[in-house]
Design an enzyme around this catalytic site. Structure first.
Site, PDB file in Angstrom:
ATOM      1  N   PRO A 165       8.452  -1.612   5.072  1.00 54.94           N
ATOM      2  CA  PRO A 165       9.539  -1.850   3.749  1.00 54.94           C
ATOM      3  C   PRO A 165       9.007  -1.465   2.858  1.00 54.94           C
ATOM      4  O   PRO A 165       8.148  -1.809   2.053  1.00 54.94           O
ATOM      5  CB  PRO A 165       9.701  -3.202   4.531  1.00 54.94           C
ATOM      6  N   GLU A 166       9.581  -0.932   1.807  1.00 53.43           N
ATOM      7  CA  GLU A 166       9.319  -0.993   0.418  1.00 53.43           C
ATOM      8  C   GLU A 166      10.720  -1.742   0.215  1.00 53.43           C
ATOM      9  O   GLU A 166      11.668  -2.253   1.073  1.00 53.43           O
ATOM     10  CB  GLU A 166       9.811   0.319   0.282  1.00 53.43           C
ATOM     11  N   HIS A 220       7.873 -10.218  20.104  1.00 53.50           N
ATOM     12  CA  HIS A 220       7.373 -10.537  18.359  1.00 53.50           C
ATOM     13  C   HIS A 220       8.611 -11.046  17.199  1.00 53.50           C
ATOM     14  O   HIS A 220       8.694 -10.836  16.629  1.00 53.50           O
ATOM     15  CB  HIS A 220       8.012  -9.003  18.637  1.00 53.50           C
ATOM     16  N   ARG A 252      -4.996   2.274 -21.976  1.00 54.55           N
ATOM     17  CA  ARG A 252      -4.511   2.920 -20.064  1.00 54.55           C
ATOM     18  C   ARG A 252      -5.358   4.202 -19.658  1.00 54.55           C
ATOM     19  O   ARG A 252      -4.504   5.431 -19.662  1.00 54.55           O
ATOM     20  CB  ARG A 252      -3.491   2.603 -19.832  1.00 54.55           C
TER      21      ARG A 252
END
Ligand SMILES: [Zn+2]
Length: 270
Positions: A2-3, A90, A152
């Site tokens: 999941p994002e 689960h 950076r």
């Protein structure tokens, strides 16, 4: 895995059954996921009313009228089920509501987590303390990114995955946004000028908004038996498409950066 859009979709689905509802029981069915459930979770959540639902990066937040916030992370395989037909091995956390719903946190691989903090102190929760702005928030702007990326030399892809720079972006959405903005994932962050940062910020917001919209369209299914929130299929521009055509007509290439696959198009991403 999941994002951010899956978590946002999950929170919206949960809000449909949890907003302003009282929890009549909250039971952890084992001691831990990635880490232990709070020992007082059941005591503090049972009888509480859910007054807010939100998201920070890839964490979901359930605020109660007792001033607590339950913070959940779905890990690799976690999902909430609404009114499952049965509770199995689960289903590790099960909640009942006074409106008659049953919610279970289902996580076969158990990389998820559940924490409980005082809502007033949520900003100092360890995972949030050093976190950068939300990518969909007003603070995430080209000017902000320019400030954080100057001097950076690391590749832009690594910088966008750094949660201290922007919160909650994962591999898929960084690959997609860099393709949309036509920026090479290998380019040193400091070399990306203002003319490219504006389309980059726009692309990041756009890929997330599109994915949340795609997830939202699946929410009507939430009430079906065994309804599982937050997972949906999405057609990607480059992610997982090595050797296939980029929208520009070029060929998608896979490169490994920091041990993770980067999908990109050398024809249009410079
Ligand atoms: Zn291309």
């Amino acid at each position: 895995m999941p994002e951010l859009p899956e978590v946002e979709t999950t929170v919206r689905g949960l809000a449909a059954v949890l907003q302003d509802v009282r929890l009549t029981s909250v039971v952890a069915r084992r001691a831990d996921l990635r880490r232990a459930f709070p020992v007082d979770l059941g005591q503090r959540m049972t009888g509480a009313r859910i007054v807010s639902l939100g998201r920070r990066a890839k964490y979901g937040l359930l605020g109660t009228d007792r001033g607590d916030s339950m913070i959940f992370h779905l890990g690799m395989s976690g999902r909430w089920r609404i009114d499952p037909e049965d509770i199995g091995t689960h289903d590790h956390l099960v909640m009942h509501t006074d409106s008659g719903h049953v919610l279970s946190l289902f996580d076969p691989r158990r990389f998820g987590s559940v924490d409980l903090v005082e809502t007033a102190a949520i900003a100092s929760f360890p995972s949030f303390a050093a976190m950068g702005p939300e990518p969909l928030g007003d603070d995430f702007t080209p000017a902000y990114l320019r400030e954080r990326l100057k001097s950076r030399a690391s590749p832009i892809k690594a910088m966008l995955l750094d949660q201290r720079i922007v919160a909650g972006l994962g591999n898929i959405y960084v690959c997609e946004a860099l393709n949309m903005a036509r920026i090479s994932p290998l380019r040193a962050a400091e070399q990306i000028g203002p003319a490219k940062l504006k389309p980059l910020v726009t692309a990041i917001k756009s890929v997330l908004v599109d994915a949340i919209a795609a997830g939202g369209s699946t929410l009507r299914d939430y009430a079906r038996p065994d309804g599982q929130l937050g997972y949906f299929a999405k057609q990607w521009r480059v992610y997982g498409r090595e050797g296939e055509a980029c929208p520009c007509g070029g060929t998608v290439k896979r490169t490994v950066q920091s041990g993770r696959s980067t999908f990109w198009c050398p024809s249009c991403q410079k």
